[in-house]
Design a protein around this motif. Sequence first.
Motif, PDB file in Angstrom:
ATOM      1  N   TYR A 102      -2.312  25.884  17.877  1.00  0.00           N
ATOM      2  CA  TYR A 102      -1.645  26.926  17.079  1.00  0.00           C
ATOM      3  C   TYR A 102      -1.785  28.320  17.688  1.00  0.00           C
ATOM      4  CZ  TYR A 102      -0.956  23.389  13.525  1.00  0.00           C
ATOM      5  OH  TYR A 102      -0.535  22.269  12.868  1.00  0.00           O
ATOM      6  N   ASP A 103      -2.929  28.555  18.337  1.00  0.00           N
ATOM      7  CA  ASP A 103      -3.220  29.881  18.889  1.00  0.00           C
ATOM      8  C   ASP A 103      -2.188  30.183  19.980  1.00  0.00           C
ATOM      9  OD1 ASP A 103      -4.190  32.045  20.301  1.00  0.00           O
ATOM     10  OD2 ASP A 103      -6.243  31.308  20.444  1.00  0.00           O
ATOM     11  N   GLY A 104      -1.219  30.992  19.659  1.00  0.00           N
ATOM     12  CA  GLY A 104      -0.154  31.345  20.602  1.00  0.00           C
ATOM     13  C   GLY A 104       1.174  30.704  20.233  1.00  0.00           C
ATOM     14  N   GLU A 136      -0.681  34.002  30.356  1.00  0.00           N
ATOM     15  CA  GLU A 136      -2.155  34.110  30.514  1.00  0.00           C
ATOM     16  C   GLU A 136      -2.785  35.070  29.489  1.00  0.00           C
ATOM     17  OE1 GLU A 136      -4.486  32.474  31.698  1.00  0.00           O
ATOM     18  OE2 GLU A 136      -5.751  33.402  33.229  1.00  0.00           O
ATOM     19  N   GLU A 137      -2.527  34.808  28.197  1.00  0.00           N
ATOM     20  CA  GLU A 137      -3.151  35.641  27.166  1.00  0.00           C
ATOM     21  C   GLU A 137      -4.639  35.367  27.053  1.00  0.00           C
ATOM     22  OE1 GLU A 137      -4.550  36.656  23.041  1.00  0.00           O
ATOM     23  OE2 GLU A 137      -4.555  34.745  24.096  1.00  0.00           O
ATOM     24  N   GLU A 138      -5.011  34.082  27.221  1.00  0.00           N
ATOM     25  CA  GLU A 138      -6.418  33.713  26.999  1.00  0.00           C
ATOM     26  C   GLU A 138      -7.303  34.061  28.187  1.00  0.00           C
ATOM     27  OE1 GLU A 138      -7.419  32.882  24.215  1.00  0.00           O
ATOM     28  OE2 GLU A 138      -5.938  31.695  23.145  1.00  0.00           O
ATOM     29  N   GLY A 139      -6.702  34.258  29.343  1.00  0.00           N
ATOM     30  CA  GLY A 139      -7.541  34.397  30.537  1.00  0.00           C
ATOM     31  C   GLY A 139      -8.264  33.091  30.834  1.00  0.00           C
ATOM     32  N   GLU A 205      -4.562  32.489  11.747  1.00  0.00           N
ATOM     33  CA  GLU A 205      -5.796  33.241  11.515  1.00  0.00           C
ATOM     34  C   GLU A 205      -6.940  32.533  12.222  1.00  0.00           C
ATOM     35  OE1 GLU A 205      -7.484  33.317   7.609  1.00  0.00           O
ATOM     36  OE2 GLU A 205      -8.852  34.932   8.159  1.00  0.00           O
ATOM     37  N   GLN A 206      -7.853  33.319  12.784  1.00  0.00           N
ATOM     38  CA  GLN A 206      -8.997  32.735  13.501  1.00  0.00           C
ATOM     39  C   GLN A 206     -10.248  33.070  12.707  1.00  0.00           C
ATOM     40  OE1 GLN A 206      -7.274  34.672  17.080  1.00  0.00           O
ATOM     41  NE2 GLN A 206      -7.596  32.684  18.054  1.00  0.00           N
ATOM     42  N   GLY A 207     -10.288  32.532  11.514  1.00  0.00           N
ATOM     43  CA  GLY A 207     -11.360  32.804  10.572  1.00  0.00           C
ATOM     44  C   GLY A 207     -10.911  32.279   9.221  1.00  0.00           C
ATOM     45  N   GLY A 227     -15.251  42.348  25.235  1.00  0.00           N
ATOM     46  CA  GLY A 227     -15.130  42.238  26.686  1.00  0.00           C
ATOM     47  C   GLY A 227     -15.854  41.014  27.203  1.00  0.00           C
ATOM     48  N   ARG A 228     -15.703  40.828  28.511  1.00  0.00           N
ATOM     49  CA  ARG A 228     -16.333  39.688  29.186  1.00  0.00           C
ATOM     50  C   ARG A 228     -17.153  40.221  30.359  1.00  0.00           C
ATOM     51  NH1 ARG A 228     -11.246  35.408  29.494  1.00  0.00           N
ATOM     52  NH2 ARG A 228     -10.711  35.592  27.307  1.00  0.00           N
ATOM     53  N   TRP A 229     -18.344  39.683  30.494  1.00  0.00           N
ATOM     54  CA  TRP A 229     -19.224  40.081  31.598  1.00  0.00           C
ATOM     55  C   TRP A 229     -19.721  38.830  32.318  1.00  0.00           C
ATOM     56  CZ3 TRP A 229     -18.589  42.578  27.092  1.00  0.00           C
ATOM     57  CH2 TRP A 229     -18.415  43.967  27.123  1.00  0.00           C
ATOM     58  N   ALA A 298     -18.715  39.353  24.468  1.00  0.00           N
ATOM     59  CA  ALA A 298     -19.383  40.179  23.461  1.00  0.00           C
ATOM     60  C   ALA A 298     -18.353  40.982  22.680  1.00  0.00           C
ATOM     61  CB  ALA A 298     -20.394  41.110  24.127  1.00  0.00           C
ATOM     62  N   ARG A 299     -18.566  41.061  21.362  1.00  0.00           N
ATOM     63  CA  ARG A 299     -17.617  41.762  20.473  1.00  0.00           C
ATOM     64  C   ARG A 299     -18.407  42.443  19.363  1.00  0.00           C
ATOM     65  NH1 ARG A 299     -12.364  37.876  20.873  1.00  0.00           N
ATOM     66  NH2 ARG A 299     -13.101  36.679  22.658  1.00  0.00           N
ATOM     67  N   ALA A 300     -17.916  43.600  18.929  1.00  0.00           N
ATOM     68  CA  ALA A 300     -18.604  44.316  17.855  1.00  0.00           C
ATOM     69  C   ALA A 300     -17.596  45.172  17.104  1.00  0.00           C
ATOM     70  CB  ALA A 300     -19.711  45.186  18.429  1.00  0.00           C
ATOM     71  N   ALA A 367     -11.698  39.882  15.093  1.00  0.00           N
ATOM     72  CA  ALA A 367     -12.504  40.046  16.310  1.00  0.00           C
ATOM     73  C   ALA A 367     -11.887  39.283  17.469  1.00  0.00           C
ATOM     74  CB  ALA A 367     -13.930  39.581  16.057  1.00  0.00           C
ATOM     75  N   ALA A 368     -10.652  38.795  17.289  1.00  0.00           N
ATOM     76  CA  ALA A 368      -9.974  38.069  18.374  1.00  0.00           C
ATOM     77  C   ALA A 368      -9.024  39.012  19.111  1.00  0.00           C
ATOM     78  CB  ALA A 368      -9.195  36.888  17.817  1.00  0.00           C
ATOM     79  N   GLY A 369      -8.891  38.778  20.414  1.00  0.00           N
ATOM     80  CA  GLY A 369      -7.981  39.596  21.213  1.00  0.00           C
ATOM     81  C   GLY A 369      -6.570  39.040  21.175  1.00  0.00           C
ATOM     82  N   HIS A 370      -5.580  39.897  21.412  1.00  0.00           N
ATOM     83  CA  HIS A 370      -4.169  39.498  21.360  1.00  0.00           C
ATOM     84  C   HIS A 370      -3.344  40.411  22.258  1.00  0.00           C
ATOM     85  CE1 HIS A 370      -4.924  36.945  17.868  1.00  0.00           C
ATOM     86  NE2 HIS A 370      -5.631  37.939  17.350  1.00  0.00           N
ATOM     87  N   SER A 393     -10.935  27.946  15.423  1.00  0.00           N
ATOM     88  CA  SER A 393      -9.943  28.276  16.455  1.00  0.00           C
ATOM     89  C   SER A 393     -10.591  28.107  17.831  1.00  0.00           C
ATOM     90  CB  SER A 393      -9.444  29.706  16.258  1.00  0.00           C
ATOM     91  OG  SER A 393      -8.371  29.969  17.130  1.00  0.00           O
ATOM     92  N   HIS A 394      -9.768  28.071  18.874  1.00  0.00           N
ATOM     93  CA  HIS A 394     -10.256  27.804  20.242  1.00  0.00           C
ATOM     94  C   HIS A 394     -10.968  26.446  20.286  1.00  0.00           C
ATOM     95  CE1 HIS A 394     -10.089  32.159  21.999  1.00  0.00           C
ATOM     96  NE2 HIS A 394      -8.930  31.727  21.553  1.00  0.00           N
ATOM     97  N   ALA A 395     -10.533  25.524  19.477  1.00  0.00           N
ATOM     98  CA  ALA A 395     -11.103  24.169  19.434  1.00  0.00           C
ATOM     99  C   ALA A 395     -10.002  23.248  18.908  1.00  0.00           C
ATOM    100  CB  ALA A 395     -12.321  24.137  18.528  1.00  0.00           C
TER     101      ALA A 395
HETATM  102  C1  GLV Z   1      -8.417  35.431  22.571  1.00  0.00           C
HETATM  103  O1  GLV Z   1      -7.996  34.664  21.738  1.00  0.00           O
HETATM  104  C2  GLV Z   1      -9.745  35.952  22.438  1.00  0.00           C
HETATM  105  O2  GLV Z   1     -10.034  36.587  21.425  1.00  0.00           O
HETATM  106  O3  GLV Z   1     -10.555  35.693  23.325  1.00  0.00           O
END
Ligand code: GLV
Length: 422
Positions: A102-104, A136-139, A205-207, A227-229, A298-300, A367-370, A393-395
Amino acid sequence: MTGPAPVSTADPLVERFRAMWAQLAGIGRDPGTGGYLRYAWSAAELTCREWFTAEARRRGLAVRPDGNGNLWADWIPSGVDPTSPAVVTGSHFDSVPHGGGYDGPLGIVSALLAVDELRERGFTPARPVTVAAFVEEEGGRFGLACLGSRLLTGGVSAQYALALTDSDGVTVAEAMQAAGADPAAAGPDPDRLARVGVFVELHVEQGRALVDLGAPVGVASMIWPHGRWRLEFTGAGDHAGTTRMVDRRDPMLTCAHTVLAADAQARRLGAHATIGRVAVRPNATNAIPAQVHAWLDARAADDTALTTLVEAVGAEAAARAQADGTSVAVVRESDSPPVAFDPDLTDRIATAVGAQLTGAVPVLPTAAGHDAGVLAGHVPTAMIFVRNPTGVSHAPTEHATDDDCATGVRALAAALADLAGR
Ligand code: GLV
Ligand code: MN
Ligand code: MN
């Protein structure tokens, strides 16, 4: 004696949604996990894009890729200036590894069905209505989330993006070429961007907020900064059987400690931290690893908390590395600043949707990116969320009911009608 034939109470839009969803259901699905492997520019994602192109053309929409591989399907009724800023809606086909369906794709299928809804009602837009599919939304393949929308808007340079590699060492440029796209055309596209008057992304919705509120749809207020590190732990590869415990310099230990530290720091700060991906060299049962790479997501709720979280994790990793005789380098791979969606647009959509469909429409942070988060830095942008009964989500178990998806289509159609009306 036979009675009268049963009267069908089926909602025709639910049936249309089901039929369209079934066309995509098998593409890129791993039968083992039930999850999707629709990496950007992979055969599965390209099949989804071909499906999109065919469905859009069947509706008489003119489909064009931009230089970055994003697809744009324009509905431009006669008499409407094709260069005037469009009401754009859409999402992405690519998935995280073994992600949900569903995501996307829900945002793209809903967009095409919303166009059908509007046409059935005899609605003619006063400006172009465009359905977009971002790449490539998800990376999930090349590591940088929202690559297509970042390239479009100049948020990342073509030179940097084209050199990103997947886990097999294939660059974005090579993947584009293999799919028949010209990497030389990648980069900012101010003309296309100027033709985006407003962007509305519908998304599962992802929640679980909408379940708890008993509402089939909601709208987004903001996106948490995230972000991603890449954490690069280096030690000394050696024999698992013969190396005395006191002589070891094992980067896996430093990594393991850092995973626990990230969890503890996120809980302390009311933030979210995940290490869901590691790469171990040499990755052998009977060898102490020489190197471990781990990716921190990491997200805040705000930038200060996010910075505090990442610095605290980095400090704990460095202290532990010293004790372990290893080293750690922290490399930022992607950065998504906080997004506040346009409050007037969000109000307007909530009012249009609420008036036609559901009454009060909840307004939720996420807290999800789009891609909507990227576009929001350039044009008025909003999001519509469709209830997810489990919140997962993401599963592979990510889900939305067909009834709620149909309500989502009607909500999106109401928003598009309001924004593209005369
Ligand atoms: C994308 O769905 C993300 O929040 O990583
Ligand atoms: Mn996602
Ligand atoms: Mn998404």
